[in-house]
Design an enzyme around this catalytic site. Structure first.
Site, PDB file in Angstrom:
ATOM      1  N   GLY A 285     -40.665   7.436 -26.141  1.00 25.52           N
ATOM      2  CA  GLY A 285     -40.901   6.397 -27.135  1.00 25.52           C
ATOM      3  C   GLY A 285     -39.641   5.931 -27.844  1.00 25.52           C
ATOM      4  O   GLY A 285     -39.710   5.447 -28.982  1.00 25.52           O
TER       5      GLY A 285
ATOM      6  N   SER B 213     -42.869   7.473 -20.061  1.00 22.18           N
ATOM      7  CA  SER B 213     -42.164   7.636 -21.341  1.00 22.18           C
ATOM      8  C   SER B 213     -40.940   8.536 -21.195  1.00 22.18           C
ATOM      9  O   SER B 213     -40.783   9.523 -21.908  1.00 22.18           O
ATOM     10  CB  SER B 213     -43.101   8.208 -22.416  1.00 22.18           C
ATOM     11  OG  SER B 213     -42.537   8.071 -23.708  1.00 22.18           O
TER      12      SER B 213
ATOM     13  N   LEU C  47     -35.128   9.381 -27.288  1.00 21.98           N
ATOM     14  CA  LEU C  47     -33.993   9.861 -26.505  1.00 21.98           C
ATOM     15  C   LEU C  47     -33.030   8.727 -26.130  1.00 21.98           C
ATOM     16  O   LEU C  47     -32.156   8.918 -25.287  1.00 21.98           O
ATOM     17  CB  LEU C  47     -34.493  10.548 -25.230  1.00 21.98           C
ATOM     18  CG  LEU C  47     -35.422  11.741 -25.449  1.00 21.98           C
ATOM     19  CD1 LEU C  47     -36.006  12.215 -24.126  1.00 21.98           C
ATOM     20  CD2 LEU C  47     -34.684  12.871 -26.153  1.00 21.98           C
TER      21      LEU C  47
ATOM     22  N   TYR D 128     -53.644  -3.100 -18.968  1.00 25.77           N
ATOM     23  CA  TYR D 128     -52.427  -3.570 -19.627  1.00 25.77           C
ATOM     24  C   TYR D 128     -52.575  -5.037 -20.025  1.00 25.77           C
ATOM     25  O   TYR D 128     -53.125  -5.854 -19.295  1.00 25.77           O
ATOM     26  CB  TYR D 128     -51.210  -3.413 -18.730  1.00 25.77           C
ATOM     27  CG  TYR D 128     -50.761  -1.974 -18.525  1.00 25.77           C
ATOM     28  CD1 TYR D 128     -51.338  -0.925 -19.239  1.00 25.77           C
ATOM     29  CD2 TYR D 128     -49.762  -1.669 -17.618  1.00 25.77           C
ATOM     30  CE1 TYR D 128     -50.929   0.381 -19.045  1.00 25.77           C
ATOM     31  CE2 TYR D 128     -49.337  -0.361 -17.424  1.00 25.77           C
ATOM     32  CZ  TYR D 128     -49.931   0.661 -18.130  1.00 25.77           C
ATOM     33  OH  TYR D 128     -49.512   1.955 -17.933  1.00 25.77           O
TER      34      TYR D 128
ATOM     35  N   GLY E 189     -30.805   7.173 -28.132  1.00 22.17           N
ATOM     36  CA  GLY E 189     -29.695   6.979 -29.078  1.00 22.17           C
ATOM     37  C   GLY E 189     -30.138   6.397 -30.402  1.00 22.17           C
ATOM     38  O   GLY E 189     -29.399   5.655 -31.044  1.00 22.17           O
TER      39      GLY E 189
ATOM     40  N   LEU F 202     -37.994   8.178 -22.168  1.00 23.47           N
ATOM     41  CA  LEU F 202     -37.181   8.229 -23.385  1.00 23.47           C
ATOM     42  C   LEU F 202     -38.003   8.668 -24.590  1.00 23.47           C
ATOM     43  O   LEU F 202     -37.549   8.580 -25.732  1.00 23.47           O
ATOM     44  CB  LEU F 202     -36.530   6.871 -23.659  1.00 23.47           C
ATOM     45  CG  LEU F 202     -35.657   6.285 -22.548  1.00 23.47           C
ATOM     46  CD1 LEU F 202     -34.934   5.042 -23.041  1.00 23.47           C
ATOM     47  CD2 LEU F 202     -34.675   7.311 -22.017  1.00 23.47           C
TER      48      LEU F 202
END
Length: 329
Positions: free
Chosen positions: A219, A215, A222, A53, A224, A217
């Site tokens: 990427g 992940s 999910l 990372y 909104g 959401l």
């Protein structure tokens, strides 16, 4: 904060995992330290990172940011369950050299030492294999892990992105050596991507691994995204934008947002809360770029989804079904 055991171990971890992939590339060091402090203040004790990372020429930067946070003292390291990963190449562009990636005993040994130095710590609580290594036998991998455990440099081993059969192979090999084996699996798992339910999660449950979804959401899909676009907020980008270009996916996401809006729920928080209801899940990884995003993730811990909402989510995002019944009798 709510806590659970990590798989079959005696290790108690928070039901949210703080992912740090944004620390460095998108979030500067002072802001990253502030997020870490806020997470710890809220009782979130499980922090996940990886040696690669920081990416590109800055590989290792994220571990360094966590290390300087630990170095401030105040019980930060003692209160944290620290997980990092090994597999990806740590070579810089133009300076590629053999044995600086994958899971050979040599690279594992070198990678641990480098991570410990960057992290300003003498041990890693959960050392994870970031990917399967088709070239290195598990006998060699476990021999290297056993040495590190005996030296006190790591406490547990986990996997990431493993298929179900590799989880089984890894732990059967470990059992023959009289070792604990893998205690966790970090996999792609969310409402929109449920293939892990077919083989990976059942294998993890069978062998007593805690499941750590990454992940959650998908990427941002999910979180909104359509509602945000309509209100002039941040537009979808990357994987979310590509997915929404598909009319059937867009209709699915719209139905998801409409369902949650009907029940007065925030999409991102509901997506996390759904994962917390799933069998075998220890806790999803949240990767906040800001303090506000962390606060939103923490609210998901108190959110209880009704049976009506859960049924609606299953209807919009049906899972693959159990294995082998989903593809056989």
């Amino acid at each position: 904060m709510k806590y659970t055991q990590l798989g079959r171990t005696g290790l108690k971890v928070s039901r949210l995992v703080l992912g740090t992939m944004n620390f460095g590339p998108q979030t500067d060091e002072p802001t990253s330290h502030g997020i870490l402090d806020s997470a710890l203040d809220a009782g979130l004790n499980f922090v996940d990172t990886a040696n690669v990372y920081g990416w590109g020429e800055n590989k290792g930067r994220t571990e360094e940011i966590i290390g300087t946070w630990f170095a401030q003292g105040g019980g930060r390291r003692e209160k944290t369950v620290l997980a990092t990963k090994v597999y990806g190449s740590m070579s810089r562009e133009g300076d590629t050299w053999p044995n600086e990636d994958r899971l050979s005993a040599l690279n594992i040994r070198r990678a641990v030492e480098a991570s410990l130095k960057r992290l300003h710590t003498d041990h890693i609580d959960v050392y994870q294999f970031h990917h399967i290594d088709r070239r290195t036998p598990f006998e060699e991998i476990w021999q290297a892990v056993d040495v590190l455990i005996q030296q006190g440099k790591i406490l547990y081993a986990g996997s990431s992105n493993f298929p179900g059969y590799k989880i089984a192979q890894a732990n059967e090999t470990a059992a023959r050596r009289g070792m604990v084996g893998l205690v966790s699996e970090q996999c792609l798992y969310n409402l929109a991507e449920r293939r892990a339910e077919m083989e990976v999660i059942p294998a993890a449950e069978e062998y007593g691994l805690g499941v750590i979804p990454w992940s959650p959401l998908h990427g941002g899909l999910l979180g909104g995204v359509i509602k945000k676009e309509a209100s002039g907020g941040r537009r979808a980008s990357g994987r979310s934008a590509d997915a929404l270009a598909n009319s059937s996916v867009r209709a699915q996401v719209q139905a998801y947002e409409d369902l949650l809006d009907k029940h007065g729920l925030e999409p991102g928080e509901a997506a996390l809360a759904w994962l917390l209801t799933r069998p075998g899940v220890t806790g999803p990884i949240v990767g906040p770029r800001t303090a506000e995003q962390l606060e939103s993730a923490l609210r998901a811990l108190e959110l209880e989804l009704s049976e009506e909402v859960l049924a609606g989510l299953d209807e919009i995002f049906p899972g693959p079904g159990p294995s082998p019944e989903a593809f056989a009798w």
